[in-house]
Design an enzyme around this catalytic site. Structure first.
Site, PDB file in Angstrom:
ATOM      1  N   GLY A   1       0.840  -1.194   0.000  1.00 41.63           N
ATOM      2  CA  GLY A   1       0.000   0.000   0.000  1.00 41.63           C
ATOM      3  C   GLY A   1       0.877   1.246   0.000  1.00 41.63           C
ATOM      4  CB  THR A   2       4.093   1.943   1.724  1.00 44.15           C
ATOM      5  OG1 THR A   2       3.584   1.658   3.024  1.00 44.15           O
ATOM      6  CG2 THR A   2       5.111   3.067   1.790  1.00 44.15           C
TER       7      THR A   2
ATOM      8  CD  GLN B   1      -6.360   0.127   7.973  1.00 46.00           C
ATOM      9  OE1 GLN B   1      -7.221  -0.722   8.195  1.00 46.00           O
ATOM     10  NE2 GLN B   1      -5.094  -0.055   8.321  1.00 46.00           N
TER      11      GLN B   1
ATOM     12  CB  SER C   1      -2.323  -2.946   1.377  1.00 42.96           C
ATOM     13  OG  SER C   1      -1.317  -3.781   1.900  1.00 42.96           O
TER      14      SER C   1
ATOM     15  CB  THR D   1      10.326 -10.263 -11.820  1.00 42.66           C
ATOM     16  OG1 THR D   1      11.331 -10.070 -12.812  1.00 42.66           O
ATOM     17  CG2 THR D   1       9.626 -11.594 -12.060  1.00 42.66           C
TER      18      THR D   1
ATOM     19  CG  ASN E   1      -3.877   4.460   9.700  1.00 43.95           C
ATOM     20  OD1 ASN E   1      -4.155   5.494   9.089  1.00 43.95           O
ATOM     21  ND2 ASN E   1      -2.771   4.342  10.419  1.00 43.95           N
TER      22      ASN E   1
ATOM     23  CG  HIS F   1      -0.442  -6.466   5.032  1.00 44.81           C
ATOM     24  ND1 HIS F   1      -0.299  -6.144   6.361  1.00 44.81           N
ATOM     25  CD2 HIS F   1      -0.116  -5.364   4.341  1.00 44.81           C
ATOM     26  CE1 HIS F   1       0.115  -4.884   6.453  1.00 44.81           C
ATOM     27  NE2 HIS F   1       0.229  -4.390   5.236  1.00 44.81           N
TER      28      HIS F   1
ATOM     29  CB  CYS G   1       4.250   3.125  10.245  1.00 47.29           C
ATOM     30  SG  CYS G   1       3.309   2.164   9.101  1.00 47.29           S
TER      31      CYS G   1
HETATM   32  N1  PLP Z   1      -2.336   3.369   4.154  1.00 44.24           N
HETATM   33  C1  PLP Z   1      -3.032   3.052   5.258  1.00 44.24           C
HETATM   34  C2  PLP Z   1      -4.261   3.833   5.602  1.00 44.24           C
HETATM   35  C3  PLP Z   1      -2.593   2.013   6.076  1.00 44.24           C
HETATM   36  O1  PLP Z   1      -3.272   1.721   7.189  1.00 44.24           O
HETATM   37  C4  PLP Z   1      -1.425   1.313   5.715  1.00 44.24           C
HETATM   38  C5  PLP Z   1      -0.882   0.246   6.592  1.00 44.24           C
HETATM   39  O2  PLP Z   1      -1.006   0.309   7.810  1.00 44.24           O
HETATM   40  C6  PLP Z   1      -0.756   1.676   4.541  1.00 44.24           C
HETATM   41  C7  PLP Z   1      -1.245   2.713   3.789  1.00 44.24           C
HETATM   42  C8  PLP Z   1       0.488   0.984   4.104  1.00 44.24           C
HETATM   43  O3  PLP Z   1       0.204  -0.280   3.546  1.00 44.24           O
HETATM   44  P1  PLP Z   1       1.359  -1.374   3.489  1.00 44.24           P
HETATM   45  O4  PLP Z   1       1.510  -1.915   4.879  1.00 44.24           O
HETATM   46  O5  PLP Z   1       0.861  -2.399   2.513  1.00 44.24           O
HETATM   47  O6  PLP Z   1       2.567  -0.690   3.013  1.00 44.24           O
END
Ligand code: PLP
Length: 384
Positions: free
Chosen positions: A69-70, A176, A196, A234, A148, A198, A322
């Site tokens: 997601g990042t 989220q 994302s 890849t 989140n 996970h 994070c």
């Molecule tokens: N954006 C939000 C709102 C999130 O809660 C998160 C992860 O906690 C992310 C982005 C980042 O996703 P990823 O963990 O896949 O990098």
């Protein structure tokens, strides 16, 4: 174990694990290879892309796989700015995840202008501020779908309407919300959306960016021709196959999961509010993803509560995964107007598909005792 940190990450659904395991054993081909094992791998990636697109209300050609997601968030911001060199501004909210917030901070250091839209005490963005922040220089508005830490859902439809009036693109971080509430990019009318795997009982290390057909965007990672030249490298075939299966399961049992999770969350919320004195709920009373519960326990340090719960096998968090290792006070809780010491007393519980009523009972049994014990040894004055 009572796992109540599903916003940090979710356990892998056994059906996803099974699908990944079978794929891993049988398919090692590179999707770019032209011979049969390469083509087979590519077909699996395409199927996953279709499943994710369907779950989002998009077309498969609009989904670009990323490492997370990042990366999807970074790609959206950098890729759009790179594609419109004559525009030097973006608008984001003050409560974005670090994946957007720090990317925007980085852009500021490179000379771009970033407008940070403030939020009210429920965590909802100030739409008047947003309207005024848009200028002819604005390339992109990036507002998260739901937060989140506190779960507040943003009025994306209104954001899109304001943006369209001024011909500005909209990105939403739907990490989220995808899998928790309806995320239909067509209905929301956004141009870009990050998701994302996970967070939806899929594997870690794979995400995707929805890019509406016709949107001008430059790659963020340069190299080979994968993902139509938009994201080199890849493909993480095993992860992508797991992501597709996780999205398929979301479509299959989304409503059932939602009813189950909402019910548990409501029992937990009421139990905490009724069973613990001087507790403060952080977030919007209604417009939020219901699985997310954030409470302040004035007089205490969240870390002490978290560790005491962990000794009972109950896992919660002090905010975004994070930032949990840093000493920083949550920018989200400060943005909704909490004093730093109240923000530091806040914990987040986030429920998921695999939680049970027993889990909720365990928290309601242990937490009041823990809070009472910790308050007795702290300088907490209940009359204050
Ligand atoms: N954006 C939000 C709102 C999130 O809660 C998160 C992860 O906690 C992310 C982005 C980042 O996703 P990823 O963990 O896949 O990098």
């Amino acid at each position: 174990m009572v796992y109540l940190d599903n916003n940090a990450t979710t356990p892998l659904d056994p059906a996803v694990a099974e699908k990944m395991s079978l794929f891993m054993k049988e398919h090692f081909g590179n999707p770019s290879s032209l011979y049969p094992i390469g083509r087979e791998a590519k077909e699996h990636v395409t199927r996953a892309r279709e499943e994710i697109a369907e779950a989002l209300g998009a077309h498969r050609s609009e989904i670009v796989f990323t490492s997370s997601g990042t990366e999807a968030d970074n790609f959206a911001l950098m890729g759009i700015l790179d594609a419109c060199p004559d525009k030097r501004e973006i608008v984001i909210s003050a409560v974005e995840h670090p994946a957007v917030m720090r990317a925007a901070n980085h852009l500021e250091k490179k000379g771009y202008r970033v407008a940070y839209v403030p939020v009210d005490s429920t965590g909802t963005i100030d739409l008047d501020f947003l309207r005024d922040a848009i200028t002819p220089q604005t390339a992109l508005i990036s507002i998260m779908h739901a937060n989140n830490e506190i779960g507040t859902i943003q009025p994306i439809e209104t954001v899109v309407r304001l943006a369209k009036e001024k011909d500005v693109l909209v990105h939403t971080d739907a990490v989220q919300t995808f899998g928790k509430i309806d995320v239909n990019v067509e209905k929301m009318d956004v141009d870009l959306a990050s998701i994302s795997a996970h967070k939806i009982y899929g594997p870690k290390g794979v995400g995707a960016l929805y890019i509406r057909k016709g949107t001008h965007i430059q790659p963020f990672i340069h190299g080979g021709h994968q993902e139509k030249g938009l994201r080199a490298g890849t493909e993480n075939t095993i992860g992508i196959v797991g992501f597709g299966e996780a999205a398929r399961i979301v479509m299959e049992r989304g409503k059932k999961d939602r009813t189950h999770i909402d019910k548990l969350a409501e029992i937990l919320k009421k139990g905490i509010e009724n069973g613990i004195p001087k507790v403060r709920f952080n977030g919007h009373p209604e417009r939020r993803v219901k699985n997310t519960l954030n409470f302040a326990f004035p007089g205490l340090e969240a870390e002490a509560i978290l560790l005491a719960l962990a000794t009972k096998g109950i896992y919660v968090s002090t905010g975004s995964a994070c930032s949990s290792e840093s000493e920083e006070v949550s920018h989200v809780l400060l943005s909704i107007g909490l004093r730093p010491e109240i923000a530091r007393s806040s914990i987040r519980m986030s429920l998921g598909r695999f939680n049970t009523e027993d889990d909720v009972r365990a928290v309601l049994r242990e937490l009041p005792e823990i809070i009472d014990r910790l308050r007795k040894i702290s300088a907490f004055d209940p009359e204050e």
